[in-house]
Design an enzyme around this catalytic site. Structure first.
Site, PDB file in Angstrom:
ATOM      1  N   GLY A 135       9.014 -44.195 -34.562  1.00  0.00           N
ATOM      2  CA  GLY A 135       7.904 -45.013 -34.999  1.00  0.00           C
ATOM      3  C   GLY A 135       8.323 -46.346 -35.590  1.00  0.00           C
ATOM      4  CG  ASN A 170       2.098 -43.644 -44.438  1.00  0.00           C
ATOM      5  OD1 ASN A 170       1.466 -44.689 -44.294  1.00  0.00           O
ATOM      6  ND2 ASN A 170       3.126 -43.562 -45.253  1.00  0.00           N
ATOM      7  CD  GLN A 178       1.675 -39.677 -40.980  1.00  0.00           C
ATOM      8  OE1 GLN A 178       1.094 -38.605 -40.963  1.00  0.00           O
ATOM      9  NE2 GLN A 178       2.963 -39.781 -41.288  1.00  0.00           N
ATOM     10  CG  HIS A 185       9.850 -37.364 -36.819  1.00  0.00           C
ATOM     11  ND1 HIS A 185       9.725 -37.173 -38.178  1.00  0.00           N
ATOM     12  CD2 HIS A 185       9.735 -38.690 -36.611  1.00  0.00           C
ATOM     13  CE1 HIS A 185       9.543 -38.345 -38.767  1.00  0.00           C
ATOM     14  NE2 HIS A 185       9.550 -39.276 -37.844  1.00  0.00           N
ATOM     15  CB  THR A 204      22.355 -44.713 -22.340  1.00  0.00           C
ATOM     16  OG1 THR A 204      23.409 -45.540 -21.845  1.00  0.00           O
ATOM     17  CG2 THR A 204      22.211 -43.476 -21.464  1.00  0.00           C
ATOM     18  CB  CYS A 264      13.590 -44.137 -56.001  1.00  0.00           C
ATOM     19  SG  CYS A 264      13.129 -42.733 -57.050  1.00  0.00           S
TER      20      CYS A 264
END
Length: 389
Positions: A71, A153, A183, A205, A241, A331
């Site tokens: 993404g 998200n 999302q 994923h 590739t 963070c």
């Protein structure tokens, strides 16, 4: 006691059926798709089949699909590729996006500003919905790209992308419209023709597919240029590739998500609604973030803030209780910064520090939700008694 995983917006466990589809690529179809000999042409055939499957699911032509590493690359490539191609044609140097985009979009636009482009960051309302009047005012003859995510998200807000596209193109027919659908894919209809977009990003994923693979839809004749060069792969639109196994995994994950969407969404909503209504009932001073109307947010997304509690302490306590969750905070340079999404929605910084996101998946059960509804109130009460952790 088994772990309860409630951070499916971050990543999803690969579906065994996806892994099963990928394995023969590693063992049998491992050739380089750019090679002319038998092994290479075999890999090319498998890659072309995967591309066609992805294209058919999106209702587009196979030649409009560019495989990427995920993404983040798709977002970067979409915005930079369109912005530079448009500017090269003398069409302007202005970009419009929103204040609540993923950093893959925001940091790309900020980088483009350092390279001579100008940008407008659209405000959102308390639910995180983009201000369409502000969009109409922002788009000018100099606007080259409009990028608005299909669904957020962090808080799950579903954006009116078809309306965004209509308004943008009415103001400037030559503008290129991009949506980050990472999302949203698998949860709502992201057919590009229905959304009216020229560019669309998604990642494997988030769909129970493999990491390291994504795609960028590039509508035919859209001004766009490659950002990764050095080879003729992907019709010279993305050198390197090709990840053939990843492409097969992505196509399989998409197919399963599309075929099972109704069943999955019903499951997500039932579990999500137990959190949406159950947590505020059990924990005083809970502030729901994102739309309170469950139909206006992603079906698997619950997010909130707790007054007088530090969000990081809640996450650590949940992890110790074998529950995986996430926060809107991140963070940065050693300092805990409040979520840019929450502050853009008008939530004060102190409250934004106490954010929690729970995103359910197809493997979650009612027993998982029962554990959260039992454990979380105890955690928040204990932290409040300690002075916010």
């Amino acid at each position: 006691m088994s772990r309860v995983y409630l951070d499916h917006a971050a990543t999803t466990p690969p579906d065994p059926r996806v892994l099963e589809a990928m394995w023969p690529v590693y063992t049998t179809h491992w050739g380089n798709p750019s090679s002319i000999y038998l092994e290479g042409q075999d890999a090319r055939r498998v890659l072309d089949e995967a591309r066609k499957r992805c294209a058919d699911l999106l209702g587009v032509a196979p030649k409009e699909i560019v495989f990427t590493s995920g993404g983040t690359e798709s977002d970067n490539a979409a915005i930079r590729g369109a912005a530079f191609a448009q500017r090269a044609r003398g069409r302007g140097n202005h970009i419009v996006t929103t204040q609540i985009e993923h950093h893959a979009v925001l940091h790309t636009v900020e980088q483009l500003e350092r390279e001579g482009f100008t940008a407008t960051y659209l405000p959102v309302d308390r639910d995180g919905v983009v201000d369409l009047e502000a969009l109409e005012k922002a788009v000018t003859p100099e606007t080259v790209v409009v990028s608005v995510m299909a669904a957020n998200n962090e808080v799950g807000t579903i954006q009116p992308i078809a309306e965004v596209s209509r308004i943008a193109k009415e103001k400037n027919p030559r503008v290129v419209v991009h949506t980050d659908a990472v999302q949203a894919a698998g949860a709502i209809d992201i057919t590009p023709a229905k959304l009216g977009v020229d560019l669309l990003s998604l990642a494997g994923h988030k769909l129970y597919g493999p990491k390291g693979i994504g795609l960028l839809y590039v509508k035919a004749r859209t001004p766009w240029q490659a950002m990764i060069v050095g080879g003729s792969q992907e019709k010279e639109r993305r050198a390197g590739t090709e990840n053939v196994a990843g492409a097969v995994g992505l196509a399989t994950a998409m197919q399963l998500a599309w075929e099972e969407r109704e069943q999955r969404v019903a499951h997500y909503r039932r579990l999500r609604d137990r959190l949406l209504y159950g947590i505020p009932e059990r924990i005083p001073d809970t502030v729901i973030t994102g739309p309170t109307d469950p139909e206006r947010r992603l079906p698997n997304n619950f997010s909130c803030c707790f007054r007088n509690v530090e969000g990081e302490s809640v996450l650590l306590a949940l992890d110790m209780a074998d529950i995986a969750a996430s926060s809107g905070s991140a963070c940065t340079s050693g300092a805990l910064e409040p979520s840019h999404v929450l502050t853009a929605m008008g939530i004060d910084r102190d409250l934004a520090h106490a954010s929690l996101r729970l995103t359910v998946g197809k493997g979650n059960t009612d027993e998982d939700i029962d554990r959260v509804l039992t454990v979380l109130p105890e955690i928040v009460a204990r932290l409040r008694a300690l002075g916010g952790g």
